[in-house]
Design a protein around this motif. Structure first.
Motif, PDB file in Angstrom:
ATOM      1  N   HIS A  92      12.683   8.996  10.945  1.00  0.00           N
ATOM      2  CA  HIS A  92      14.124   8.899  11.163  1.00  0.00           C
ATOM      3  C   HIS A  92      14.588   7.546  10.624  1.00  0.00           C
ATOM      4  O   HIS A  92      14.325   6.510  11.227  1.00  0.00           O
ATOM      5  CB  HIS A  92      14.425   9.040  12.651  1.00  0.00           C
ATOM      6  CG  HIS A  92      15.849   9.360  12.957  1.00  0.00           C
ATOM      7  ND1 HIS A  92      16.279   9.748  14.208  1.00  0.00           N
ATOM      8  CD2 HIS A  92      16.971   9.356  12.178  1.00  0.00           C
ATOM      9  CE1 HIS A  92      17.584   9.973  14.190  1.00  0.00           C
ATOM     10  NE2 HIS A  92      18.014   9.727  12.973  1.00  0.00           N
ATOM     11  N   GLY A  93      15.278   7.561   9.496  1.00  0.00           N
ATOM     12  CA  GLY A  93      15.655   6.309   8.849  1.00  0.00           C
ATOM     13  C   GLY A  93      16.971   5.739   9.305  1.00  0.00           C
ATOM     14  O   GLY A  93      17.164   4.512   9.314  1.00  0.00           O
ATOM     15  N   GLY A  94      17.929   6.597   9.666  1.00  0.00           N
ATOM     16  CA  GLY A  94      19.237   6.099  10.067  1.00  0.00           C
ATOM     17  C   GLY A  94      20.041   7.172  10.760  1.00  0.00           C
ATOM     18  O   GLY A  94      19.707   8.358  10.703  1.00  0.00           O
ATOM     19  N   GLN A  95      21.114   6.732  11.406  1.00  0.00           N
ATOM     20  CA  GLN A  95      21.964   7.660  12.148  1.00  0.00           C
ATOM     21  C   GLN A  95      23.403   7.171  12.065  1.00  0.00           C
ATOM     22  O   GLN A  95      23.673   5.968  12.179  1.00  0.00           O
ATOM     23  CB  GLN A  95      21.533   7.725  13.616  1.00  0.00           C
ATOM     24  CG  GLN A  95      22.273   8.754  14.451  1.00  0.00           C
ATOM     25  CD  GLN A  95      21.852  10.179  14.159  1.00  0.00           C
ATOM     26  OE1 GLN A  95      20.702  10.432  13.813  1.00  0.00           O
ATOM     27  NE2 GLN A  95      22.775  11.115  14.319  1.00  0.00           N
ATOM     28  N   SER A  96      24.331   8.104  11.861  1.00  0.00           N
ATOM     29  CA  SER A  96      25.748   7.744  11.876  1.00  0.00           C
ATOM     30  C   SER A  96      26.517   8.779  12.675  1.00  0.00           C
ATOM     31  O   SER A  96      26.109   9.936  12.795  1.00  0.00           O
ATOM     32  CB  SER A  96      26.306   7.645  10.451  1.00  0.00           C
ATOM     33  OG  SER A  96      26.280   8.891   9.804  1.00  0.00           O
ATOM     34  N   LEU A  97      27.641   8.328  13.208  1.00  0.00           N
ATOM     35  CA  LEU A  97      28.450   9.167  14.081  1.00  0.00           C
ATOM     36  C   LEU A  97      29.910   8.817  13.888  1.00  0.00           C
ATOM     37  O   LEU A  97      30.279   7.637  13.857  1.00  0.00           O
ATOM     38  CB  LEU A  97      28.042   8.921  15.539  1.00  0.00           C
ATOM     39  CG  LEU A  97      28.807   9.624  16.646  1.00  0.00           C
ATOM     40  CD1 LEU A  97      28.577  11.132  16.582  1.00  0.00           C
ATOM     41  CD2 LEU A  97      28.372   9.079  18.010  1.00  0.00           C
ATOM     42  N   ALA A  98      30.750   9.819  13.707  1.00  0.00           N
ATOM     43  CA  ALA A  98      32.192   9.634  13.642  1.00  0.00           C
ATOM     44  C   ALA A  98      32.829  10.450  14.749  1.00  0.00           C
ATOM     45  O   ALA A  98      32.548  11.654  14.887  1.00  0.00           O
ATOM     46  CB  ALA A  98      32.741  10.066  12.286  1.00  0.00           C
ATOM     47  N   LEU A  99      33.669   9.821  15.567  1.00  0.00           N
ATOM     48  CA  LEU A  99      34.322  10.477  16.684  1.00  0.00           C
ATOM     49  C   LEU A  99      35.728  10.894  16.281  1.00  0.00           C
ATOM     50  O   LEU A  99      36.495  10.082  15.756  1.00  0.00           O
ATOM     51  CB  LEU A  99      34.401   9.539  17.892  1.00  0.00           C
ATOM     52  CG  LEU A  99      33.154   9.384  18.762  1.00  0.00           C
ATOM     53  CD1 LEU A  99      32.754  10.715  19.373  1.00  0.00           C
ATOM     54  CD2 LEU A  99      32.019   8.753  18.002  1.00  0.00           C
ATOM     55  N   HIS A 100      36.070  12.148  16.545  1.00  0.00           N
ATOM     56  CA  HIS A 100      37.417  12.627  16.256  1.00  0.00           C
ATOM     57  C   HIS A 100      38.316  12.527  17.480  1.00  0.00           C
ATOM     58  O   HIS A 100      39.537  12.443  17.356  1.00  0.00           O
ATOM     59  CB  HIS A 100      37.351  14.062  15.738  1.00  0.00           C
ATOM     60  CG  HIS A 100      36.439  14.206  14.553  1.00  0.00           C
ATOM     61  ND1 HIS A 100      36.598  13.488  13.389  1.00  0.00           N
ATOM     62  CD2 HIS A 100      35.330  14.970  14.359  1.00  0.00           C
ATOM     63  CE1 HIS A 100      35.647  13.815  12.529  1.00  0.00           C
ATOM     64  NE2 HIS A 100      34.866  14.703  13.099  1.00  0.00           N
ATOM     65  N   ARG A 101      37.705  12.546  18.660  1.00  0.00           N
ATOM     66  CA  ARG A 101      38.403  12.322  19.920  1.00  0.00           C
ATOM     67  C   ARG A 101      37.340  12.116  20.999  1.00  0.00           C
ATOM     68  O   ARG A 101      36.155  12.380  20.757  1.00  0.00           O
ATOM     69  CB  ARG A 101      39.346  13.468  20.274  1.00  0.00           C
ATOM     70  CG  ARG A 101      38.761  14.842  20.281  1.00  0.00           C
ATOM     71  CD  ARG A 101      39.861  15.902  20.395  1.00  0.00           C
ATOM     72  NE  ARG A 101      39.368  17.224  20.053  1.00  0.00           N
ATOM     73  CZ  ARG A 101      38.790  18.058  20.902  1.00  0.00           C
ATOM     74  NH1 ARG A 101      38.634  17.698  22.171  1.00  0.00           N
ATOM     75  NH2 ARG A 101      38.387  19.237  20.504  1.00  0.00           N
ATOM     76  N   PRO A 102      37.731  11.623  22.171  1.00  0.00           N
ATOM     77  CA  PRO A 102      36.723  11.363  23.207  1.00  0.00           C
ATOM     78  C   PRO A 102      35.961  12.624  23.607  1.00  0.00           C
ATOM     79  O   PRO A 102      36.512  13.723  23.652  1.00  0.00           O
ATOM     80  CB  PRO A 102      37.566  10.830  24.371  1.00  0.00           C
ATOM     81  CG  PRO A 102      38.774  10.245  23.732  1.00  0.00           C
ATOM     82  CD  PRO A 102      39.070  11.134  22.557  1.00  0.00           C
ATOM     83  N   ILE A 103      34.688  12.445  23.901  1.00  0.00           N
ATOM     84  CA  ILE A 103      33.834  13.556  24.313  1.00  0.00           C
ATOM     85  C   ILE A 103      34.065  13.831  25.800  1.00  0.00           C
ATOM     86  O   ILE A 103      33.975  12.915  26.624  1.00  0.00           O
ATOM     87  CB  ILE A 103      32.350  13.231  24.065  1.00  0.00           C
ATOM     88  CG1 ILE A 103      32.105  12.954  22.575  1.00  0.00           C
ATOM     89  CG2 ILE A 103      31.458  14.372  24.546  1.00  0.00           C
ATOM     90  CD1 ILE A 103      30.701  12.469  22.273  1.00  0.00           C
ATOM     91  N   PRO A 104      34.368  15.067  26.176  1.00  0.00           N
ATOM     92  CA  PRO A 104      34.574  15.372  27.604  1.00  0.00           C
ATOM     93  C   PRO A 104      33.259  15.350  28.374  1.00  0.00           C
ATOM     94  O   PRO A 104      32.180  15.507  27.806  1.00  0.00           O
ATOM     95  CB  PRO A 104      35.176  16.774  27.579  1.00  0.00           C
ATOM     96  CG  PRO A 104      34.694  17.377  26.302  1.00  0.00           C
ATOM     97  CD  PRO A 104      34.599  16.248  25.319  1.00  0.00           C
TER      98      PRO A 104
END
Length: 290
Positions: A92-104
């Motif tokens: 596992h070399g890397g991880q990215s995350l984009a949030l579109h709105r808060p997670i319930p």
């Protein structure tokens, strides 16, 4: 060839339903050290920690997205058409995350997972596995895992972007330290990553380690919580995006040193292990926020 890049990229997304509840969120938060913040006199009952551990006040740290539905997006990508690799060769070399709105705190959603890119690094291939998650109100988050597959390069593909960041030319604006409990990996794995590398000493030795190591995504969560707690006033909804490169390992029972450089809307982060001469753990790490 085990990786057929053209076939993998042409395959349609695989869709799967995922669901989670407050117990899943609370377990994840405990797995990344919630309720044990060393900056608090009594972290188990501190209101700032109860937002992670008490169901009546529960806020969801965005990195929970990596385990929602037991992290099936990554596994779906590794079984995509054109992908036939030895899991022992995957890092596992890397991880990215984009949030579109808060997670319930509880919900049901659909994850559409696909191979977004295949890069040729010479001695290894890099798979970029993308998962787009939506519920009945629209997009929730987009995550990408960058996986190195040793021995699968040299097929003449593009090398892809490096993603490396220049180190800031000033000292850290803040440095915080987060202890890793001796049983942290045993607790974190209950959120769905059952790899024996993080629990079985004999398996860890076969993989070249003296003892079980901490999950990279556990360090990823610990780090985001440190940023939210120290820079964002504990407001998880301010996080817009988060990415990292796994530069080294962390071990249960040691300490993570988190260096923070702040600019408007952005925190650059470096994580090291002070007990091992500040060996790098996370690098090229950025949290974008409102």
């Amino acid at each position: 060839m085990p990786i057929d890049a053209a076939k993998a990229l042409a395959a349609p997304p695989r869709r799967a339903g995922i669901r989670w509840g407050h117990k899943d969120v609370q377990l994840y938060h405990l797995g990344i050290g919630a309720g044990a913040n060393p900056d608090k006199a009594d972290p188990a009952t501190d209101p700032d920690e109860l937002r992670y551990t008490l169901e009546s006040r529960l806020h969801v740290l965005p990195s929970f997205a990596t385990v929602a539905g037991a992290g099936m997006g990554m596994m779906s990508g590794l079984s995509a058409p054109g992908i036939d690799v030895d899991l022992a060769a995957v890092l596992h070399g890397g991880q990215s995350l984009a949030l579109h709105r808060p997670i319930p705190a509880s919900g049901e959603a659909t994850a559409a997972s696909r191979v977004a890119a295949v890069y040729d690094k010479g001695k290894a291939a890099v798979l970029v596995l993308r998962s787009d998650v939506t519920d009945d109100q629209g997009p929730l988050w987009t995550s990408e895992a960058q996986l190195f597959v040793r021995g699968e390069g040299g097929f003449g593909g593009e090398r892809g972007p490096s993603g490396r960041l220049d180190a800031p030319d000033r000292p850290c604006d803040r440095t915080v330290e987060r202890p890793v409990r001796p049983d942290q990996a045993l607790l974190y794995r209950l959120s769905g990553d059952w790899n024996p590398l993080h629990a079985d000493p004999e398996f860890a030795k076969l993989a070249g380690f003296d003892r079980p190591i901490l999950h990279g995504l556990c360090t990823y969560g610990i780090t985001l919580k440190a940023v939210v707690d120290t820079v964002l006033g504990g407001d998880v909804t301010r996080v817009r995006a988060y990415r990292t490169r796994f530069a080294g390992i962390a071990l249960p029972g040691e300490t993570l040193r988190v260096g923070l450089w702040e600019t408007p809307g952005r925190v650059q982060v470096a994580v090291t292990a002070p007990e091992r001469d500040d060996a790098p753990v996370l690098a090229d790490t950025v949290v974008e926020h409102a």
